[in-house]
Design an enzyme around this catalytic site. Sequence first.
Site, PDB file in Angstrom:
ATOM      1  N   ASP A 179      -5.919  11.577   2.952  1.00  0.00           N
ATOM      2  CA  ASP A 179      -5.445  11.832   1.914  1.00  0.00           C
ATOM      3  C   ASP A 179      -7.317  12.874   1.729  1.00  0.00           C
ATOM      4  OD1 ASP A 179      -6.471   9.421   2.410  1.00  0.00           O
ATOM      5  OD2 ASP A 179      -7.548   9.469   0.335  1.00  0.00           O
ATOM      6  N   ASN A 199      -9.880   2.422   7.814  1.00  0.00           N
ATOM      7  CA  ASN A 199     -10.529   2.375   8.599  1.00  0.00           C
ATOM      8  C   ASN A 199     -11.251   1.789  10.246  1.00  0.00           C
ATOM      9  OD1 ASN A 199     -10.409  -0.373   8.625  1.00  0.00           O
ATOM     10  ND2 ASN A 199     -12.491  -0.724   7.453  1.00  0.00           N
ATOM     11  N   PHE A 219      -6.201  -0.901   9.985  1.00  0.00           N
ATOM     12  CA  PHE A 219      -5.969  -0.311   8.654  1.00  0.00           C
ATOM     13  C   PHE A 219      -6.853   0.794   8.793  1.00  0.00           C
ATOM     14  CE2 PHE A 219      -4.576  -4.655   7.333  1.00  0.00           C
ATOM     15  CZ  PHE A 219      -3.605  -4.872   5.923  1.00  0.00           C
ATOM     16  N   ASN A 236     -13.270   6.819   5.748  1.00  0.00           N
ATOM     17  CA  ASN A 236     -13.430   6.188   6.729  1.00  0.00           C
ATOM     18  C   ASN A 236     -12.315   6.127   8.067  1.00  0.00           C
ATOM     19  OD1 ASN A 236     -15.672   4.752   5.942  1.00  0.00           O
ATOM     20  ND2 ASN A 236     -13.560   3.631   4.294  1.00  0.00           N
ATOM     21  N   TYR A 248       1.007  -0.769   0.113  1.00  0.00           N
ATOM     22  CA  TYR A 248       0.058   0.240  -0.113  1.00  0.00           C
ATOM     23  C   TYR A 248       0.893   1.301  -0.235  1.00  0.00           C
ATOM     24  CZ  TYR A 248      -3.665  -2.999   1.072  1.00  0.00           C
ATOM     25  OH  TYR A 248      -4.812  -4.340   1.392  1.00  0.00           O
ATOM     26  N   HIS A 268      -3.944   6.784  -0.635  1.00  0.00           N
ATOM     27  CA  HIS A 268      -4.455   6.845   0.480  1.00  0.00           C
ATOM     28  C   HIS A 268      -3.942   6.355   1.332  1.00  0.00           C
ATOM     29  CE1 HIS A 268      -8.349   5.882   2.073  1.00  0.00           C
ATOM     30  NE2 HIS A 268      -9.015   4.995   2.842  1.00  0.00           N
TER      31      HIS A 268
END
Length: 199
Positions: free
Chosen positions: A103, A78, A76, A124, A24, A29
């Site tokens: 972001d 969220n 993560f 989120n 990632y 994000h």
Amino acid sequence: MNNVPETRDQLWLVVGLGNPGPGYAGNRHNAGFMVADLSAARIGSKFKSHKARADVVEGRLGIGGPRVVLAKPKTFMNLSGGPVKALRDFYKIEPAQIIVVHDELDIDYGVLRLKLGGGDNGHNGLRSISSALGTKDYHRVRFGVGRPPGRQDPADFVLKDFSTVEKKELDYHVDRAADAVEDLIRRGLVDAQNIYHAA
């Protein structure tokens, strides 16, 4: 309300948002992680694991500057709220001394916006943090990534790397966002907004 720190010893918590893991790392994000990494490099320290399920750096912004804790949640996106609340409790930091770097789809790429409080705008990570803290009254440095082209799902868009064209200016925008975090702490919200919203 300008929120200028009363003393150099007032502690700020700066949280960069992103998803953990190398897969990632270059995603839109993960802009918050990118800014946090640069801020840590400026302080001259490396992130260390904290029991709050986050990687942290403790230091000062410049010689004799304000005290800061930089953090990257290990959860993560969220689930960011749990680590942020744990760090708030551990360091005994008021929500107004928390800055979340994230972001933002509804801002053009490369544009920065600073604010205190407000909604999560479908993000989120912010939703999780506001729920965990029990308040929305923390600062945000919003890193514009723009809207997805055509009918691309926004959730897919933010989990893609920045485009080749965007990458040409990415270092500059990350650097500017790290500057914005420092100016928010040193100058207060209103003065920092005047600097970065005018550009």
